[in-house]
Design a protein around this motif. Structure first.
Motif, PDB file in Angstrom:
ATOM      1  N   THR A  91      30.549  38.961  29.683  1.00 53.26           N
ATOM      2  CA  THR A  91      31.592  38.005  30.018  1.00 53.26           C
ATOM      3  C   THR A  91      32.719  38.126  28.999  1.00 53.26           C
ATOM      4  OG1 THR A  91      29.960  36.498  30.962  1.00 53.26           O
ATOM      5  CG2 THR A  91      32.121  35.560  30.420  1.00 53.26           C
ATOM      6  N   LEU A  92      33.934  38.340  29.515  1.00 53.94           N
ATOM      7  CA  LEU A  92      35.119  38.458  28.680  1.00 53.94           C
ATOM      8  C   LEU A  92      35.908  37.165  28.777  1.00 53.94           C
ATOM      9  CD1 LEU A  92      34.255  41.406  29.322  1.00 53.94           C
ATOM     10  CD2 LEU A  92      36.645  42.015  29.117  1.00 53.94           C
ATOM     11  N   LYS A  93      36.309  36.634  27.623  1.00 52.46           N
ATOM     12  CA  LYS A  93      37.099  35.402  27.574  1.00 52.46           C
ATOM     13  C   LYS A  93      38.357  35.667  26.766  1.00 52.46           C
ATOM     14  CE  LYS A  93      32.951  32.618  27.780  1.00 52.46           C
ATOM     15  NZ  LYS A  93      32.044  31.750  27.049  1.00 52.46           N
ATOM     16  N   ARG A  94      39.498  35.429  27.405  1.00 55.62           N
ATOM     17  CA  ARG A  94      40.796  35.575  26.745  1.00 55.62           C
ATOM     18  C   ARG A  94      41.508  34.228  26.753  1.00 55.62           C
ATOM     19  NH1 ARG A  94      41.937  40.988  26.173  1.00 55.62           N
ATOM     20  NH2 ARG A  94      40.820  42.394  27.550  1.00 55.62           N
ATOM     21  N   PRO A  95      42.314  33.941  25.718  1.00 58.49           N
ATOM     22  CA  PRO A  95      43.042  32.665  25.673  1.00 58.49           C
ATOM     23  C   PRO A  95      43.935  32.511  26.907  1.00 58.49           C
ATOM     24  CG  PRO A  95      43.257  33.837  23.589  1.00 58.49           C
ATOM     25  CD  PRO A  95      42.599  34.776  24.551  1.00 58.49           C
ATOM     26  N   GLY A  96      43.875  31.342  27.533  1.00 59.02           N
ATOM     27  CA  GLY A  96      44.733  31.045  28.674  1.00 59.02           C
ATOM     28  C   GLY A  96      44.324  31.706  29.981  1.00 59.02           C
ATOM     29  N   ALA A  97      43.174  32.352  30.013  1.00 56.49           N
ATOM     30  CA  ALA A  97      42.721  33.014  31.233  1.00 56.49           C
ATOM     31  C   ALA A  97      41.297  32.567  31.558  1.00 56.49           C
ATOM     32  CB  ALA A  97      42.762  34.529  31.067  1.00 56.49           C
ATOM     33  N   ARG A  98      40.937  32.696  32.823  1.00 57.98           N
ATOM     34  CA  ARG A  98      39.566  32.389  33.225  1.00 57.98           C
ATOM     35  C   ARG A  98      38.621  33.449  32.680  1.00 57.98           C
ATOM     36  NH1 ARG A  98      39.045  31.271  39.433  1.00 57.98           N
ATOM     37  NH2 ARG A  98      36.982  30.776  38.661  1.00 57.98           N
ATOM     38  N   ALA A  99      37.406  33.039  32.389  1.00 58.01           N
ATOM     39  CA  ALA A  99      36.389  33.983  31.926  1.00 58.01           C
ATOM     40  C   ALA A  99      36.074  34.953  33.071  1.00 58.01           C
ATOM     41  CB  ALA A  99      35.132  33.238  31.504  1.00 58.01           C
ATOM     42  N   LEU A 100      35.789  36.189  32.715  1.00 59.51           N
ATOM     43  CA  LEU A 100      35.476  37.214  33.691  1.00 59.51           C
ATOM     44  C   LEU A 100      34.078  37.749  33.414  1.00 59.51           C
ATOM     45  CD1 LEU A 100      36.541  38.999  36.035  1.00 59.51           C
ATOM     46  CD2 LEU A 100      37.336  40.597  34.281  1.00 59.51           C
ATOM     47  N   ALA A 101      33.143  37.506  34.349  1.00 60.17           N
ATOM     48  CA  ALA A 101      31.759  37.955  34.201  1.00 60.17           C
ATOM     49  C   ALA A 101      31.566  39.213  35.040  1.00 60.17           C
ATOM     50  CB  ALA A 101      30.798  36.863  34.646  1.00 60.17           C
ATOM     51  N   CYS A 102      31.104  40.285  34.396  1.00 61.58           N
ATOM     52  CA  CYS A 102      30.950  41.575  35.053  1.00 61.58           C
ATOM     53  C   CYS A 102      29.497  42.020  34.982  1.00 61.58           C
ATOM     54  CB  CYS A 102      31.850  42.612  34.379  1.00 61.58           C
ATOM     55  SG  CYS A 102      33.590  42.089  34.295  1.00 61.58           S
ATOM     56  N   LYS A 103      29.068  42.731  35.996  1.00 69.51           N
ATOM     57  CA  LYS A 103      27.674  43.164  36.133  1.00 69.51           C
ATOM     58  C   LYS A 103      27.538  44.633  35.770  1.00 69.51           C
ATOM     59  CE  LYS A 103      23.576  41.959  37.806  1.00 69.51           C
ATOM     60  NZ  LYS A 103      22.769  40.974  37.188  1.00 69.51           N
ATOM     61  N   ARG A 104      26.491  44.975  35.039  1.00 69.47           N
ATOM     62  CA  ARG A 104      26.247  46.359  34.634  1.00 69.47           C
ATOM     63  C   ARG A 104      25.957  47.244  35.840  1.00 69.47           C
ATOM     64  NH1 ARG A 104      21.564  48.858  30.808  1.00 69.47           N
ATOM     65  NH2 ARG A 104      22.432  50.949  30.757  1.00 69.47           N
ATOM     66  N   VAL A 105      26.525  48.439  35.830  1.00 70.05           N
ATOM     67  CA  VAL A 105      26.264  49.457  36.843  1.00 70.05           C
ATOM     68  C   VAL A 105      25.822  50.717  36.119  1.00 70.05           C
ATOM     69  CG1 VAL A 105      27.843  48.512  38.573  1.00 70.05           C
ATOM     70  CG2 VAL A 105      28.701  50.148  36.881  1.00 70.05           C
ATOM     71  N   LEU A 106      25.222  51.636  36.850  1.00 69.40           N
ATOM     72  CA  LEU A 106      24.671  52.826  36.218  1.00 69.40           C
ATOM     73  C   LEU A 106      25.698  53.886  35.880  1.00 69.40           C
ATOM     74  CD1 LEU A 106      21.328  53.166  38.155  1.00 69.40           C
ATOM     75  CD2 LEU A 106      21.765  52.129  35.930  1.00 69.40           C
ATOM     76  N   ALA A 107      26.776  53.965  36.636  1.00 66.02           N
ATOM     77  CA  ALA A 107      27.784  54.989  36.360  1.00 66.02           C
ATOM     78  C   ALA A 107      29.166  54.417  36.607  1.00 66.02           C
ATOM     79  CB  ALA A 107      27.555  56.213  37.240  1.00 66.02           C
ATOM     80  N   TYR A 108      30.135  54.885  35.857  1.00 67.30           N
ATOM     81  CA  TYR A 108      31.496  54.373  35.927  1.00 67.30           C
ATOM     82  C   TYR A 108      32.069  54.472  37.328  1.00 67.30           C
ATOM     83  CZ  TYR A 108      36.144  53.291  34.250  1.00 67.30           C
ATOM     84  OH  TYR A 108      37.350  52.696  34.037  1.00 67.30           O
ATOM     85  N   GLN A 109      31.907  55.624  38.000  1.00 66.65           N
ATOM     86  CA  GLN A 109      32.491  55.798  39.312  1.00 66.65           C
ATOM     87  C   GLN A 109      31.817  54.920  40.363  1.00 66.65           C
ATOM     88  OE1 GLN A 109      31.184  58.227  37.513  1.00 66.65           O
ATOM     89  NE2 GLN A 109      29.692  59.409  38.666  1.00 66.65           N
ATOM     90  N   ASP A 110      30.602  54.456  40.113  1.00 67.88           N
ATOM     91  CA  ASP A 110      29.910  53.595  41.066  1.00 67.88           C
ATOM     92  C   ASP A 110      30.374  52.142  40.968  1.00 67.88           C
ATOM     93  OD1 ASP A 110      28.414  55.744  41.871  1.00 67.88           O
ATOM     94  OD2 ASP A 110      26.720  55.256  40.558  1.00 67.88           O
ATOM     95  N   ALA A 111      31.100  51.787  39.941  1.00 69.86           N
ATOM     96  CA  ALA A 111      31.456  50.398  39.698  1.00 69.86           C
ATOM     97  C   ALA A 111      32.273  49.804  40.837  1.00 69.86           C
ATOM     98  CB  ALA A 111      32.220  50.263  38.378  1.00 69.86           C
ATOM     99  N   ALA A 112      33.329  50.462  41.254  1.00 70.62           N
ATOM    100  CA  ALA A 112      34.169  49.925  42.311  1.00 70.62           C
ATOM    101  C   ALA A 112      33.404  49.864  43.625  1.00 70.62           C
ATOM    102  CB  ALA A 112      35.422  50.763  42.471  1.00 70.62           C
ATOM    103  N   ASP A 113      32.568  50.857  43.892  1.00 71.52           N
ATOM    104  CA  ASP A 113      31.794  50.890  45.122  1.00 71.52           C
ATOM    105  C   ASP A 113      30.824  49.719  45.207  1.00 71.52           C
ATOM    106  OD1 ASP A 113      33.103  53.239  45.756  1.00 71.52           O
ATOM    107  OD2 ASP A 113      31.471  54.518  45.037  1.00 71.52           O
ATOM    108  N   SER A 114      30.146  49.393  44.104  1.00 69.49           N
ATOM    109  CA  SER A 114      29.164  48.316  44.149  1.00 69.49           C
ATOM    110  C   SER A 114      29.842  46.964  44.334  1.00 69.49           C
ATOM    111  CB  SER A 114      28.290  48.304  42.897  1.00 69.49           C
ATOM    112  OG  SER A 114      29.021  47.925  41.770  1.00 69.49           O
TER     113      SER A 114
END
Length: 125
Positions: A91-114
């Motif tokens: 989970t990434l938290k930046r000032p003035g922005a909503r927190a962004l929770a991301c899920k682990r994937v096995l490979a970089y190119q598979d991230a957008a597909d999942s």
């Protein structure tokens, strides 16, 4: 060992430029990739004793470094706080922005597909 480090994989099957970048990182111990519900992808390098992360939010972006004072605590950087839970969510938290929770994937190119296929379980908090 810091939580979430189990299953870190050394750099493999990467382009020469990426492999070269990893060899230049001091104390490189592993790498995870994450898919975010907004379609973005993260490349997270674990360094040293697991208390330092280099996070790339875009393929050609410079990494953002965050550090943690102890295992299980929040990683802190310039305008960025990062927490890892269950070893498969970041989970990434930046000032003035909503927190962004991301899920682990096995490979970089598979991230957008999942995420596009509804398999990315991360959500904006």
């Amino acid at each position: 060992m810091a939580p979430g480090l189990f299953g870190c994989s050394p750099a493999t099957n990467k382009s020469e430029a990426e492999a070269s970048r990893d060899r230049e990182l001091p104390n490189f111990i592993g790498e995870h990739f994450y898919a975010c519900p907004d379609g973005s992808r993260l490349d997270v390098d674990f360094l040293g004793d697991g208390l330092t992360l280099d996070i790339k939010t875009r393929p050609n972006a410079a990494p953002e470094r965050v550090t943690s004072p102890a295992s299980g605590r929040t990683y802190v950087g310039r305008n960025l706080n990062v927490s890892i839970s269950g070893g498969d969510q970041i989970t990434l938290k930046r000032p003035g922005a909503r927190a962004l929770a991301c899920k682990r994937v096995l490979a970089y190119q598979d991230a957008a597909d999942s995420v596009a296929g509804g398999q990315g379980k991360g959500s904006a908090a």
